[in-house]
Design an enzyme around this catalytic site. Structure first.
Site, short mmCIF file in Angstrom:
data_model
loop_
_atom_site.label_atom_id
_atom_site.label_comp_id
_atom_site.label_asym_id
_atom_site.label_seq_id
_atom_site.Cartn_x
_atom_site.Cartn_y
_atom_site.Cartn_z
N GLU A 155 12.37 -17.74 13.51
CA GLU A 155 13.76 -17.01 13.28
C GLU A 155 13.52 -15.99 11.99
OE1 GLU A 155 16.06 -20.44 12.91
OE2 GLU A 155 16.17 -20.48 15.17
N CYS A 162 14.09 -7.97 -4.63
CA CYS A 162 13.37 -8.01 -5.75
C CYS A 162 12.88 -6.53 -5.89
CB CYS A 162 12.11 -8.85 -5.32
SG CYS A 162 10.87 -7.99 -4.51
N CYS A 165 11.02 -4.83 -3.25
CA CYS A 165 11.79 -4.55 -2.07
C CYS A 165 12.57 -3.09 -2.55
CB CYS A 165 12.83 -5.80 -1.61
SG CYS A 165 11.57 -6.73 -0.72
N GLU A 311 14.04 -22.34 22.12
CA GLU A 311 14.63 -23.54 21.45
C GLU A 311 16.13 -23.74 22.21
OE1 GLU A 311 15.34 -23.56 17.11
OE2 GLU A 311 13.11 -22.91 16.78
N TRP A 319 24.28 -29.25 12.87
CA TRP A 319 24.65 -28.40 11.61
C TRP A 319 26.20 -27.74 12.14
CZ3 TRP A 319 25.01 -24.11 14.82
CH2 TRP A 319 24.17 -24.06 15.66
#
Lengths: 676, 676, 676
Positions: A155, A162, A165, A311, A319
């Site tokens: 995923e 940072c 990036c 999945e 969740w």
């Protein structure tokens, strides 16, 4: 002609995420897993997700023995393996030694070690470490008879701010715009005095910095998506170079807004995705089924090939705000829905519940009790048994003549736009409203992108809320209609270009004013609870909510007019003949009934219908797959009640081989798989 | 006698924010703007807001050519210019080179470059850079015939917690308190062991530090306000020294809680403000009109002079949750409301919609279509035509005999107080409740401050929720009543001094116990949904909500008593004759009906009424301006229905010059401007 | 036999927090305090809380003169003193000089000086400074005749994430787990690749780091609690070594979730706590009374000794959303409730309202008016007069035969669990539901911990939602039942061990499957608004909400079955005879009526009843204390109405010495104290 994900394995895949690395101290559990796998009619295990610290417990010290044994055991038990690269979660030692592998958030704070998916995709060190472990895995198992596929990381998603990036972002911008002047113009930086003198002055959006320059925000999201794809490519190359014949996927997440999955699909072999519909056993389940179906179609349409349901939960998740048990029959129905929409697998997260930590109460095939005597285990077994009868469906494809246009960047731009209903313009709900009309008719559709698909594959394209239209897309749509296609657009069409810069000279822009034969002067945003009425030519009155555009016909035929407020009498729904085709414009948002009727009428006009010839009812739908010769129709009933219908065709039931025609009954929560 | 903002321009100003700097690459747009300006009956452009990066694209490298041309073009087209200093948003190069110009938030985090209004007002470098550009502008355009006013920066506001600001705060405290001992005493620092040994131990309030010392919090807000005013003065001086005859303003924002605008008004020549009422075309619009009227009165009363409506939208905005179109007639009504309350302008944000970035969907005179053929453009033109007939109103003033007392620091202190209804003591709603009673009667009022106004200009002062009463204010009020004034106060009167330190010896403090002739023992805070009843002398029963004080008469006449709960029979409403005047005390909060009746009665008693002699109805009001000789009455109808009323006076309609008396009709959403 | 907190002071303590350090500049106030103390029948002052900057205004420069005088004055006025250590708030100079004494938050940000309770409990410097000032205080006042007790700091709580605390946490973990491998196993760190190579890789939970490893989160909370207890012990030792005969307490806060108070009680002599029930004078007050009663019982049961009500408000507080006045009679009732549950004091926060800062509007004995002529002062005086008649109750204890099991770590673990109703599993409400059933019957109960109490002191133990059951607790419960005890558990019993690691092999785990004779296969979580029905053996149908477990009897007698949904007919309520005892299992959550009836039935069965023999009604309860010989029953009426009841026992009214038997009336909001 079939399109197999792995031509060496022409069966439906039934299995799921398996984490023996959590149970290395429990050898009795590991051997019990093999017994239970067979019992449950599972034929696959997805191995190695998050297993990095088990595979490389210390830097450069590798341990594959446990995995060797698991691979062999699975093979011995008749199973196959989709092998994951472990990059979804790095070991603690790496975070400790190489701080740059940890992400930085949008306030400039470096994350501490913890959670998962918490690493910088730009970091050269992280890329190096990932390549190393991936290649070790590939080298070790490249010839293992159980190996049927690769599963990159897990995923993919998230953002890092940072310095590495930031620098990569600036390079990306420079490549895109060439000059800072060009960027200033497209981002409209004179606004609020934001004109940049150089790329080095640019930072990503941040709660501490910029949040209102839409060009910047859009480009940042595009950069994040492309940078992630670049990392996926890095992973892909690391295994593909060693196992060129093993197909590679990454598990996606439907309409996840963090990435443009059309970037990702370019760098993998096949699509797989994780689907957790919120079945609750009430009338609401029909909406759940429709949304789940739309996601399957989005995922499949990414490359218009079969995919894996990588999945799903055999029971509940852990969740959601309320984690209800899956009711009897629902697991079978939900699993076959994926197959109906093009999946060649039904896979679970997860095989066995973790003993500890966050996901210990997430549904799994094997519960903490550890045996086969549970309701859930039996449900899974039943699915396995049925999938074994579907070999001939494997590799078949879906080929609709209708498309719904959806692009991530169009949604991003609408979501971030100032104005209208500020906090939710409801593009998702609008997509659902359109999708549900097709679903209710049992009409197959693709969900296509502006750049990624050939419009000429379709007779009709619906593009609701197509706010962002580049000149290129304008041309492409114009030519689609000119050549005989039917295009249906709505309020908020063609307002901006690809950098969220307004089209001047009257909306819809990018040449579409001519295609639709209308000019859109203003958009009235209604308050919640307010509505207007629209009167159709036949006298029918429908409700308008949220948005009412004040449009003027410039040649279009007016199909409906506003029936109240100060713009009473102005056009609300028009059609324009343009070249060989037609362009419909719907100037208002309705509560759903108009959309349904309008779609029915247009589909009738262009001659598109369901592959199933019989009547359907609310909650019952049909979807089809084909090998070019045979058509497989899945009749799905998302209501608790049996449904009697009638067909004029002679079908074969795929599970049983029996023929079927005339009147027949589809049981409550049942699925029939018919071959024409 | 008239009070002109600029005696060289005795016309109503009609125009708005104009950002040609966004369109420098579109010369055809710039020339079209001039054509459209004339067409729309606009006579002004507010130029240069946020134009810094266009004026000074690199440090020390200035570019005024484009502005020269725009100034000249506007002048040629017959327009005037209000010229803005560009300090509302700094260029990127400045943030990059001079980090200290960026604000720091209350957690000590330095902001990144971005947004606007994001600079430290204390920074010497920022002040230097602002002075330089301001003086360049002033020097260049000081003799330009189009220049009629200065507009400093834009919507000053916000806070900075950098070391420079902290140090300035400490200096401010030292100046205010003299010694740390004195500060400790006024802040009551022995509480929670907070006694400071020196000013260097003091930091601003912060989520990471102190949040419960009210003295500190109040002083920080006062410091921020005064420091901002100091920066405004810095900008003011930089242009005023070069153009002494050009009036200078800063655009304010009504009841904005970030500044005490009485600090700002001291350092500018005239007031202007930005008004964005939420017209929604329902019954609720009457409340919107009342709130908007109250804001106009607050802004005008800052210096009791005419002001400019510096920003308003000709259509919708883009930052409200729901951005509905302005309905027909509403734009005219809303614009004339400003004039009725003392504005000598109707100005817009903005002239032309930006092509990109955050405000591209904010209403403007010229839409993306770029021509005059829109509903909004025509609405604007109509306003321009009407304003041209109001020359004689320009410079007239408003001179009420009634005042509502409002001070920012009193609201700050109430809002932050622990106790009562903790999270919202509803001082704003209470102000509205009072204001609406005056509005409904068509009675003009001023909104005055404790220190800033001469109480003797008024017959009656209403001071609801006057929690904070310094000894000086206590004396001033005492003397006002003693000399014959009528004072009306409520629950929560005179609880603390100017540093939020409780008055000892029985409330209301600061000498007011004697003035009101009562002692307030306790305040009962009701839960939401609960109420008490109060019985008036004439037997009427009214509802008490939120607050019921348990007061004892110490000489006051009891006008009403509580009718239930354990304090049944205690006084709820009293009046005390004190010297030549009267002091009313209302011990409870009511749901509005009592307030309305009470205000009616007291106004009747002191002999104050509307300048319009005829009947009004719900949603219809009257407001007046005067040149000392003529009185101009604006009759405004905020309902969709025509309203018939009757007057015994012979009026002249200002637009048409026709006379009017006896019965006549005010049309739905209409405004009549009558001269007496 | 009595259990005195301080054998040298055998009277009810009546007094409260006194802060003369705030009034050192107001000598007239300090002397007035002494006059008012006597008038109010107060006999105690709690001195020195937050007085550090008054006692040590500069580092090493001490000032005790003012305190000397206050101590002497109180003594002269006949009062006693509970002396506080000042560590609840440090002086500004300390924060300035020793930055390490300031806490760090969970993002790693060091707090600025401000607020209170903002210091690192680990910091060696802070500990040193605390020890020094505590010892100075102890040395100076050890022989003062007014001193009757120590009050350590104030309301200990909060967390610090500084490097010192992190290091201490790692040490604590090392001590607990011995090896990192063991920790990895118990935290299930293979999940998400979290296996640690060493303790130095571990950080506390953080929004920037880990939030999903429950073992870590639980251990962090335990560490915080134990580290705080270690700091309390440090304070305790510093004074105890000098004044060995003066009892030491720390004021606790009921069910506060930041600490496990069973850690704290180990290191102090007696319990005291701060109680602020939200009396609102409506039917809801009965719930308030029940919750307050439960808190008193929890606090008393910490060591099963008399305690002090260290803080309560004589009127309202200032930090609730709505701060309503206490109604007449409620203060007396609320004060005697504490005594009924075991308190030997009624103390207030605070004696006199602060003049400034956050708590200036918090209720106090003496108001800003500064005299005795207030309603609140008279209410306080009445309580003082009544307490003076209760000498014989002082030192009596409560000895119930029923226990409710409650452990902080069990609640922590449930609250953080993924799954079920994710955001609120409602363990608090469930505890209330159980508690209220006992309260309504007038049955005394203890609230006990798994490790801290001897189960054999009780006939029956109710342990609702006992999610966490270590093997040791499993054994202890097994043995309790085997030996004849009655155990009542519910859904979610025995799912995990003490480190939140799931029990394998079928729930309830840790040996309880055998004790209850059932297997719990699945837990169905209902959506809000949904319900199921349960049919009892006698045909009664009750409602099930939130949770319905699908359990199987393995020998247990089924007392009720589900009556609908797909698990209709499965057991919902069972009892199992095990050894000499019985174990009841309730598989569902009910809306309260079933719980009440079930508890009634079980108490009848085990022969436990109220110490009062007469009838009670809704809102009227009875609680008892005993000296082993005499039983003191407190009859409390939380309704406004008089209540007539009847007793067969001959009682003595403790206040008046009169006898009472047969029919009698308990007045509305009244309390009768009867001796048997």
């Amino acid at each position: 002609m079939k399109d197999y994900i792995n031509p060496d394995f022409k069966h439906m895949v039934h299995g799921g995420d398996y984490n023996p690395d959590q149970w290395l101290d429990y050898p009795e559990v590991l051997s019990e897993d093999m017994r239970l796998m067979k019992l449950s009619h599972c034929n696959e295990m997805t191995l190695g997700i998050f297993a990095w610290s088990a595979l490389e417990p210390e830097e450069g010290k590798f341990n594959f023995e446990w995995m060797d044994k698991v691979m062999d055991d699975i093979h011995k038990a008749g199973g196959k393996v989709v092998l994951a690269t472990p990059s979804g979660a790095k070991p603690a030692w790496m975070a400790q030694k190489y701080v740059e592998t940890l992400r930085v958030n949008d306030r400039g704070e470096r994350y501490w070690y913890g959670e998962r998916h918490n690493h910088c995709y730009t970091s050269p060190i992280y890329r190096e470490k990932v390549k190393l472990i991936n290649q070790k895995l590939a080298e070790r198992y490249k010839d293992h008879p159980a190996l049927i596929g690769w599963h990159l990381s897990n995923e993919y998603g998230g953002e890092c701010y940072c310095d590495l990036c930031k620098e990569a972002f600036r390079g990306w911008l420079k490549k895109k715009y060439g000059s800072i002047k060009n960027l200033n113009g497209q981002w409209w930086n004179a606004f609020w005095s934001h004109t940049f003198n150089g790329f080095d002055q640019i930072n990503p959006p941040s709660p501490l910095g910029e949040n209102h320059v839409h060009g910047l925000k859009l480009d940042w999201k595009r950069f994040v998506s492309e940078q992630t794809a670049d990392f996926v490519k890095h992973e892909y190359d690391s295994v593909k170079s060693i196992t060129p014949n093993i197909p590679v996927t990454a598990n996606l997440m439907g309409f996840y807004q963090g990435l443009n999955y059309r970037d990702i699909v370019k760098v993998i072999d096949y699509v797989s995705w994780d689907n957790y519909p919120n079945w609750v056993n009430t009338d609401h389940d029909i909406n759940v089924a429709q949304y789940s179906a739309m996601c399957h179609d989005l995922m499949r349409s990414l490359n218009c090939r079969p995919f894996y349901l990588m999945e799903s939960t055999p029971s509940h998740v852990n969740w959601k705000p309320y984690n209800k048990l899956k009711r009897p029959k629902v697991h079978m129905l939900s699993s076959l829905q994926a197959v109906a929409h093009g999946s060649d697998s039904v896979q679970y997260f997860q095989w066995r519940k973790s003993r500890g930590s966050f996901e210990k109460f997430h549904g799994a095939v094997v519960d903490h009790v550890g045996n086969e005597h549970t309701r859930v285990f039996k449900d899974v077994t039943a699915v396995g048994e049925r999938l074994e009868k579907l070999d001939e469906v494997v590799g078949t494809v879906v080929r609709p003549k209708v498309a719904l246009m959806y692009d991530w960047d169009n949604q991003w731009a609408i979501d971030m736009a100032g104005g209208f209903q500020l906090n939710d313009k409801k593009i998702s709900q609008t997509n659902c409203q359109y999708y549900n009309a097709f679903w209710s008719k049992g009409v197959d559709i693709d969900i296509i992108g502006a750049d990624s698909h050939d419009f000429n594959d379709y007779k009709v394209i619906f593009a609701p809320m197509r706010y962002m239209v580049s000149d290129a897309l304008g041309e492409k749509l114009k030519s689609f209609v000119k050549n005989g296609g039917t295009l249906v657009c709505t309020y908020m069409t063609g307002m901006v270009n690809e950098n969220d810069l307004c089209h001047l000279g009257g909306w819809p822009g990018a040449g579409l004013r001519e295609v639709f034969g209308i000019w859109n002067e203003e958009i009235d945003t209604l308050n919640p609870g307010e509505s207007n009425t629209v009167k159709l030519k036949d006298g029918t009155v429908v409700k308008a909510v949220d948005y009412c555009e004040l449009i003027h016909s410039e040649g279009a035929e007016v199909l409906a007019e506003y029936d109240s407020d100060f713009y009473k009498g102005m056009p609300a729904y028009t059609v324009n003949r343009y070249g060989e085709g037609k362009a419909y414009y719907i100037a208002f948002r309705d509560d759903g009934s108009f959309t349904k009727q309008m779609i029915n009428d247009i589909l009738d006009e262009v001659g598109v219908s369901s592959e199933f010839d019989g009547a359907l009812k609310k909650g019952v739908t049909a979807h089809s797959r084909t090998d070019g010769e045979n058509t497989y129709v899945f009749l799905e009933n998302y209501t608790p009640d049996d449904f009697e219908t009638e067909t004029g065709i002679l079908w074969t039931e795929v599970d049983t081989g029996k023929t079927l025609t005339g009147k027949f009954t589809l049981s409550g929560y049942g699925t029939l798989i018919l071959k024409k």
